[in-house]
Design a protein around this motif. Structure first.
Motif, PDB file in Angstrom:
ATOM      1  N   SER A 168     -13.556  36.113 -10.965  1.00 20.48           N
ATOM      2  CA  SER A 168     -13.363  35.100 -11.493  1.00 20.48           C
ATOM      3  C   SER A 168     -12.600  34.259 -10.308  1.00 20.48           C
ATOM      4  CB  SER A 168     -11.730  35.166 -12.456  1.00 20.48           C
ATOM      5  OG  SER A 168     -11.806  36.291 -13.279  1.00 20.48           O
ATOM      6  N   PHE A 169     -12.310  32.843 -10.563  1.00 23.16           N
ATOM      7  CA  PHE A 169     -12.551  31.461  -9.586  1.00 23.16           C
ATOM      8  C   PHE A 169     -13.073  30.715 -10.288  1.00 23.16           C
ATOM      9  CE2 PHE A 169     -16.842  32.441  -8.544  1.00 23.16           C
ATOM     10  CZ  PHE A 169     -17.685  31.305  -8.571  1.00 23.16           C
ATOM     11  N   ASP A 170     -12.515  29.309 -10.272  1.00 21.96           N
ATOM     12  CA  ASP A 170     -12.598  28.495  -9.961  1.00 21.96           C
ATOM     13  C   ASP A 170     -12.795  26.687  -8.607  1.00 21.96           C
ATOM     14  OD1 ASP A 170      -9.919  27.849  -8.424  1.00 21.96           O
ATOM     15  OD2 ASP A 170      -8.790  26.933 -10.178  1.00 21.96           O
ATOM     16  N   LEU A 171     -13.633  26.312  -8.824  1.00 18.54           N
ATOM     17  CA  LEU A 171     -14.046  25.175  -7.828  1.00 18.54           C
ATOM     18  C   LEU A 171     -13.796  23.871  -8.385  1.00 18.54           C
ATOM     19  CD1 LEU A 171     -17.470  26.733  -6.547  1.00 18.54           C
ATOM     20  CD2 LEU A 171     -15.365  25.507  -5.322  1.00 18.54           C
ATOM     21  N   ARG A 172     -12.735  23.705  -7.673  1.00 18.77           N
ATOM     22  CA  ARG A 172     -12.641  21.617  -7.335  1.00 18.77           C
ATOM     23  C   ARG A 172     -13.963  20.687  -7.071  1.00 18.77           C
ATOM     24  NH1 ARG A 172      -7.774  24.424  -6.320  1.00 18.77           N
ATOM     25  NH2 ARG A 172      -7.834  24.387  -4.076  1.00 18.77           N
ATOM     26  N   ALA A 173     -14.162  19.089  -7.120  1.00 21.75           N
ATOM     27  CA  ALA A 173     -14.998  18.667  -6.566  1.00 21.75           C
ATOM     28  C   ALA A 173     -14.449  18.682  -5.494  1.00 21.75           C
ATOM     29  CB  ALA A 173     -14.605  17.307  -7.378  1.00 21.75           C
ATOM     30  N   GLY A 174     -16.080  18.343  -5.046  1.00 20.46           N
ATOM     31  CA  GLY A 174     -15.738  18.065  -3.370  1.00 20.46           C
ATOM     32  C   GLY A 174     -15.117  19.228  -2.651  1.00 20.46           C
ATOM     33  N   GLU A 175     -15.255  20.268  -3.190  1.00 19.91           N
ATOM     34  CA  GLU A 175     -14.049  21.569  -2.384  1.00 19.91           C
ATOM     35  C   GLU A 175     -15.463  22.462  -1.979  1.00 19.91           C
ATOM     36  OE1 GLU A 175     -10.617  24.796  -3.033  1.00 19.91           O
ATOM     37  OE2 GLU A 175     -12.209  24.658  -4.729  1.00 19.91           O
ATOM     38  N   VAL A 176     -15.650  23.019  -0.669  1.00 18.86           N
ATOM     39  CA  VAL A 176     -16.432  24.176  -0.484  1.00 18.86           C
ATOM     40  C   VAL A 176     -15.951  26.278  -0.499  1.00 18.86           C
ATOM     41  CG1 VAL A 176     -18.168  25.049   1.070  1.00 18.86           C
ATOM     42  CG2 VAL A 176     -17.205  22.547   1.335  1.00 18.86           C
ATOM     43  N   LEU A 177     -16.153  26.421  -1.393  1.00 22.24           N
ATOM     44  CA  LEU A 177     -15.783  27.635  -1.894  1.00 22.24           C
ATOM     45  C   LEU A 177     -17.270  28.922  -1.358  1.00 22.24           C
ATOM     46  CD1 LEU A 177     -14.147  30.061  -2.588  1.00 22.24           C
ATOM     47  CD2 LEU A 177     -15.153  29.693  -4.748  1.00 22.24           C
ATOM     48  N   ALA A 178     -16.619  29.853  -0.058  1.00 23.83           N
ATOM     49  CA  ALA A 178     -17.398  30.601   0.436  1.00 23.83           C
ATOM     50  C   ALA A 178     -17.285  32.183  -0.264  1.00 23.83           C
ATOM     51  CB  ALA A 178     -17.537  30.931   2.050  1.00 23.83           C
TER      52      ALA A 178
ATOM     53  N   ARG B 252     -15.231  27.093   9.291  1.00 23.68           N
ATOM     54  CA  ARG B 252     -16.100  25.854   9.599  1.00 23.68           C
ATOM     55  C   ARG B 252     -15.772  25.203   8.623  1.00 23.68           C
ATOM     56  NH1 ARG B 252     -18.400  28.134  14.357  1.00 23.68           N
ATOM     57  NH2 ARG B 252     -20.480  27.705  13.961  1.00 23.68           N
ATOM     58  N   HIS B 253     -16.634  25.628   8.218  1.00 19.80           N
ATOM     59  CA  HIS B 253     -17.291  24.801   7.034  1.00 19.80           C
ATOM     60  C   HIS B 253     -16.606  24.727   5.481  1.00 19.80           C
ATOM     61  CE1 HIS B 253     -20.074  22.962   9.694  1.00 19.80           C
ATOM     62  NE2 HIS B 253     -20.821  24.256  10.027  1.00 19.80           N
ATOM     63  N   ALA B 254     -16.271  26.203   5.270  1.00 18.38           N
ATOM     64  CA  ALA B 254     -15.382  26.234   3.955  1.00 18.38           C
ATOM     65  C   ALA B 254     -13.949  26.133   3.923  1.00 18.38           C
ATOM     66  CB  ALA B 254     -15.631  27.885   3.263  1.00 18.38           C
ATOM     67  N   ASP B 255     -13.749  25.453   2.812  1.00 18.34           N
ATOM     68  CA  ASP B 255     -11.808  25.114   1.995  1.00 18.34           C
ATOM     69  C   ASP B 255     -11.613  26.795   1.889  1.00 18.34           C
ATOM     70  OD1 ASP B 255     -11.800  22.172   2.322  1.00 18.34           O
ATOM     71  OD2 ASP B 255     -13.640  22.326   1.008  1.00 18.34           O
ATOM     72  N   ARG B 256     -12.074  27.333   1.220  1.00 22.34           N
ATOM     73  CA  ARG B 256     -11.659  28.472   0.493  1.00 22.34           C
ATOM     74  C   ARG B 256     -13.065  29.802   0.971  1.00 22.34           C
ATOM     75  NH1 ARG B 256      -9.896  29.554  -4.967  1.00 22.34           N
ATOM     76  NH2 ARG B 256     -11.585  27.347  -5.870  1.00 22.34           N
TER      77      ARG B 256
END
Length: 378
Positions: free
Chosen positions: A18-28, A200-204
């Motif tokens: 389970s996870f969510d993603l917001r517009a413009g976000e980077v999840l790795a 370097r590139h992921a938000d979460r």
């Protein structure tokens, strides 16, 4: 994504992701091979094998994802750009085909859109008009990024998008991918093994193990101050991490035998592209800063850089300790069994870990699926 489960005849491979993603976000999504990362990504795209048994929900802006969304609301960037490009059509024509598959526009208008998209990723007009085989690997990957974003999708899924590129081009492509997704307002799910690039590139970051997410939170927390025993062991076992004094400091192993590296402020390779990492072979045959002290060569001598086998470097410095090893191996896909799948490898594991699968809970600003992340009961 809510409670995704994917099974096959020999067992369940993805177990309640389970996870969510917001517009413009980077999840790795990171983790060892076989952890279910690519299957999770393909579930978002509706690209699972027909024999897969799927449970759970995948919603995009509150609506279920369907195969018809691919190319419109969803975009995919594969590992190998050549597998996504036709060898018999010019690059700009392929993007124009993608535009016309979604919008009712003429060929001229579609080509204009395609050329703007290719210019946006730094491809000159002559490269845009070329066939894929005439482009370098980095240029082909840029073209695939342009194709993924040409129809303004809500979500881009990139599965190891820089695997076939050298380190310098990897960094450039990932920076470009993040920039273009931010401009388009698209969320990015990045599947990767490169933890330095992820930081370097992921938000979460979501760390996966045996088909579950064991730690999920901001990249600077998960990779800078990991909590889950598996995440700590994974970071400590990185070759450059164990050899770089300022990357992931720590004494290697804690009193209970768990690798402790990973509590520092950086990851190996955080410097500018082109920086050598410890142990990289130099043109003179030695090793770059840090080296691999005391390693024997196949001829029975020592590794480059004049490091003798007697435990000291050429300058009389003491040998650096061997890397911590994360003992054991992950369970085979579909064979996790009862309890925590990491318990057989975890020095903190107790009876409850072997009996009951841990539920995710909030710990120090992130979600962790572990009964005893700090070893207090051990």
């Amino acid at each position: 994504m809510d409670g995704l489960r994917i099974g096959f005849a020999d067992g369940e491979v993805v177990r309640g992701v389970s996870f969510d993603l917001r517009a413009g976000e980077v999840l790795a999504l990171v983790g060892e091979s076989g952890a279910g990362k690519s299957l999770t990504a393909r579930a978002l795209l509706g690209m699972l094998p027909r024999r897969a048994e799927v449970a759970g929900r995948v919603l995009l802006r509150g609506r279920p994802v369907t195969p018809a969304d691919l190319g419109r609301r969803l975009a995919w960037i594969p590992q190998d750009a050549m597998s996504a490009l036709s060898p018999v059509h010019r690059v700009e024509d392929q993007l124009a085909f993608a535009v016309r598959a979604v919008a009712r526009v003429g060929r001229g208008d579609a080509l204009a859109v395609a050329r703007r998209a290719l210019a946006g990723v730094g491809l000159a007009p002559d490269a845009a008009a070329a066939f894929p085989h005439a482009l370098s690997g980095g240029m082909r990957q840029r073209a695939v990024i342009a194709m993924a974003l040409v129809n303004n999708p809500d979500l881009v899924v990139a599965d190891e998008p820089t695997t076939a590129l050298d380190p310098e081009r990897q960094e450039r492509v990932l920076a470009l991918l993040r920039e273009r997704c931010a401009v388009a307002g698209a969320a990015l799910l990045l599947v990767s093994h490169d933890l330095a690039a992820v930081r370097r590139h992921a938000d979460r970051v979501a760390v996966t193990y045996a088909g579950r997410i064991v730690e999920l939170g901001p990249a600077e927390l998960v990779l800078g101050r990991p909590v889950a025993p598996y995440t700590r062991g994974l970071l400590a076992s990185l070759p450059a991490a164990g050899l770089s004094a300022d990357a992931l400091p720590g004494d290697g192993l804690s009193a209970d035998g768990l690798p402790t590296a990973g509590r520092g402020e950086g990851l190996p390779g955080d410097g500018p592209p082109g920086d050598e990492l410890p142990g990289d072979r130099t043109s003179e045959g030695g090793t770059s800063g840090g080296g691999l002290p005391g390693d024997r060569t196949s001829e029975g001598g020592t590794s480059g850089g004049g490091l003798p086998w007697d435990g000291t470097s050429g300058g009389g410095l003491p040998r650096r300790p061997r890397l911590p090893v994360l003992a054991g191996a992950p369970p085979a896909p579909g064979a996790a069994g009862a309890g925590c799948a990491f318990a057989p490898r975890c020095p903190h594991a107790g009876d409850v870990c072997r009996r009951t699968e841990p539920a995710p809970r909030a710990v120090e600003g992130r979600s962790v699926a572990c009964h005893d992340p700090f070893g207090e009961a051990a």
